[in-house]
Design a protein around this motif. Structure first.
Motif, short mmCIF file in Angstrom:
data_model
loop_
_atom_site.label_atom_id
_atom_site.label_comp_id
_atom_site.label_asym_id
_atom_site.label_seq_id
_atom_site.Cartn_x
_atom_site.Cartn_y
_atom_site.Cartn_z
N SER A 28 62.62 9.68 48.87
CA SER A 28 61.90 9.74 50.13
C SER A 28 60.49 10.26 49.86
N GLY A 29 59.71 10.41 50.93
CA GLY A 29 58.34 10.89 50.80
C GLY A 29 58.11 12.19 51.53
N VAL A 30 57.09 12.91 51.08
CA VAL A 30 56.60 14.10 51.77
C VAL A 30 55.09 14.00 51.84
N ALA A 31 54.51 14.58 52.87
CA ALA A 31 53.06 14.56 53.03
C ALA A 31 52.47 15.87 52.51
N ALA A 32 51.27 15.77 51.95
CA ALA A 32 50.58 16.96 51.43
C ALA A 32 49.07 16.75 51.53
N TRP A 33 48.35 17.87 51.53
CA TRP A 33 46.89 17.83 51.47
C TRP A 33 46.47 17.96 50.03
N ALA A 41 42.15 15.17 51.56
CA ALA A 41 42.81 13.91 51.90
C ALA A 41 44.30 14.18 52.06
N GLN A 42 44.95 13.39 52.90
CA GLN A 42 46.39 13.47 53.04
C GLN A 42 47.02 12.44 52.11
N VAL A 43 48.03 12.88 51.35
CA VAL A 43 48.74 11.99 50.45
C VAL A 43 50.22 11.97 50.79
N ALA A 44 50.85 10.87 50.49
CA ALA A 44 52.30 10.73 50.60
C ALA A 44 52.84 10.71 49.18
N VAL A 45 53.71 11.66 48.88
CA VAL A 45 54.29 11.78 47.54
C VAL A 45 55.75 11.33 47.62
N PHE A 46 56.10 10.38 46.76
CA PHE A 46 57.46 9.83 46.74
C PHE A 46 58.14 10.23 45.44
N GLY A 73 57.84 6.61 55.69
CA GLY A 73 58.34 5.25 55.51
C GLY A 73 59.61 5.20 54.69
N ILE A 74 60.26 4.05 54.74
CA ILE A 74 61.49 3.83 53.98
C ILE A 74 61.14 3.25 52.62
N VAL A 75 61.67 3.88 51.57
CA VAL A 75 61.44 3.44 50.20
C VAL A 75 62.52 2.42 49.84
N GLY A 76 62.10 1.35 49.16
CA GLY A 76 63.07 0.35 48.77
C GLY A 76 62.53 -0.57 47.69
N ASP A 77 63.25 -1.63 47.47
CA ASP A 77 62.91 -2.63 46.46
C ASP A 77 62.75 -3.96 47.19
N LEU A 78 61.60 -4.57 47.04
CA LEU A 78 61.34 -5.87 47.66
C LEU A 78 60.94 -6.85 46.57
N LYS A 79 61.82 -7.80 46.29
CA LYS A 79 61.58 -8.80 45.24
C LYS A 79 61.25 -8.14 43.91
N GLY A 80 62.00 -7.07 43.58
CA GLY A 80 61.83 -6.40 42.29
C GLY A 80 60.68 -5.41 42.24
N LEU A 82 59.03 -1.79 43.73
CA LEU A 82 59.27 -0.59 44.52
C LEU A 82 58.21 -0.49 45.60
N VAL A 83 58.64 -0.33 46.84
CA VAL A 83 57.73 -0.32 47.99
C VAL A 83 58.11 0.79 48.96
N VAL A 84 57.16 1.10 49.83
CA VAL A 84 57.43 1.90 51.01
C VAL A 84 57.04 1.05 52.21
N ALA A 85 57.91 1.04 53.23
CA ALA A 85 57.64 0.29 54.45
C ALA A 85 57.06 1.26 55.48
N SER A 86 55.91 0.94 56.01
CA SER A 86 55.31 1.78 57.03
C SER A 86 56.27 1.90 58.21
N PRO A 87 56.47 3.11 58.75
CA PRO A 87 57.42 3.27 59.85
C PRO A 87 56.93 2.70 61.18
N ILE A 88 55.66 2.33 61.29
CA ILE A 88 55.15 1.82 62.57
C ILE A 88 55.30 0.30 62.65
N TYR A 89 54.52 -0.45 61.85
CA TYR A 89 54.55 -1.91 61.93
C TYR A 89 55.26 -2.58 60.76
N LYS A 90 55.82 -1.77 59.88
CA LYS A 90 56.70 -2.22 58.79
C LYS A 90 56.03 -2.98 57.64
#
Length: 124
Positions: A28-33, A41-46, A73-80, A82-90
């Protein structure tokens, strides 16, 4: 030019402590400054334990919704890939380089991130 402005213009990216392993949520991810040469800057660390590369850091800001939500966002595998899907518009962003898979013109900023013992370090 003030001393602070002169110092800001000469700053380069440096490694800095971001958090600890205990602050991370596996698969999963966490947000940090993070402090950058141009300001904070705000970063998302997975954290993906057991993967060849366990840590990724991307912009936390979603350019499609204009909200700081990427770490949620949700972390997953898309066509091989590794991705994160934005929780708003995906939209899917590759963890490796921040590239949006649905829109080639959009790419999130990425940072080098690694463990040093139990500390998470980021180059910013």
């Amino acid at each position: 030019m003030t001393i602070a402005n002169a110092a800001a213009k000469t700053m380069t990216q440096t490694w800095q402590t971001l958090c600890t392993r205990a602050d991370l949520v596996p698969f999963s991810g966490v947000a940090a400054w993070v402090e950058t040469p141009v300001g904070p800057a705000q970063v998302a660390v997975f954290y993906l334990p057991g993967q060849a590369q366990e840590l990724y850091a991307l912009d936390h800001h979603d350019p499609f919704s204009n909200a700081n939500v990427i770490a949620r966002g949700i972390v997953g595998d898309l066509k091989g890939q590794l991705v994160v899907a934005s929780p708003i518009y995906k939209q899917h962003f590759r963890l490796e380089d921040g590239q949006c898979l649905e829109d080639d013109s959009v790419q999130l900023r990425t940072w080098k991130v690694s463990f040093k013992g139990d500390e998470v370090w980021i180059e910013a």
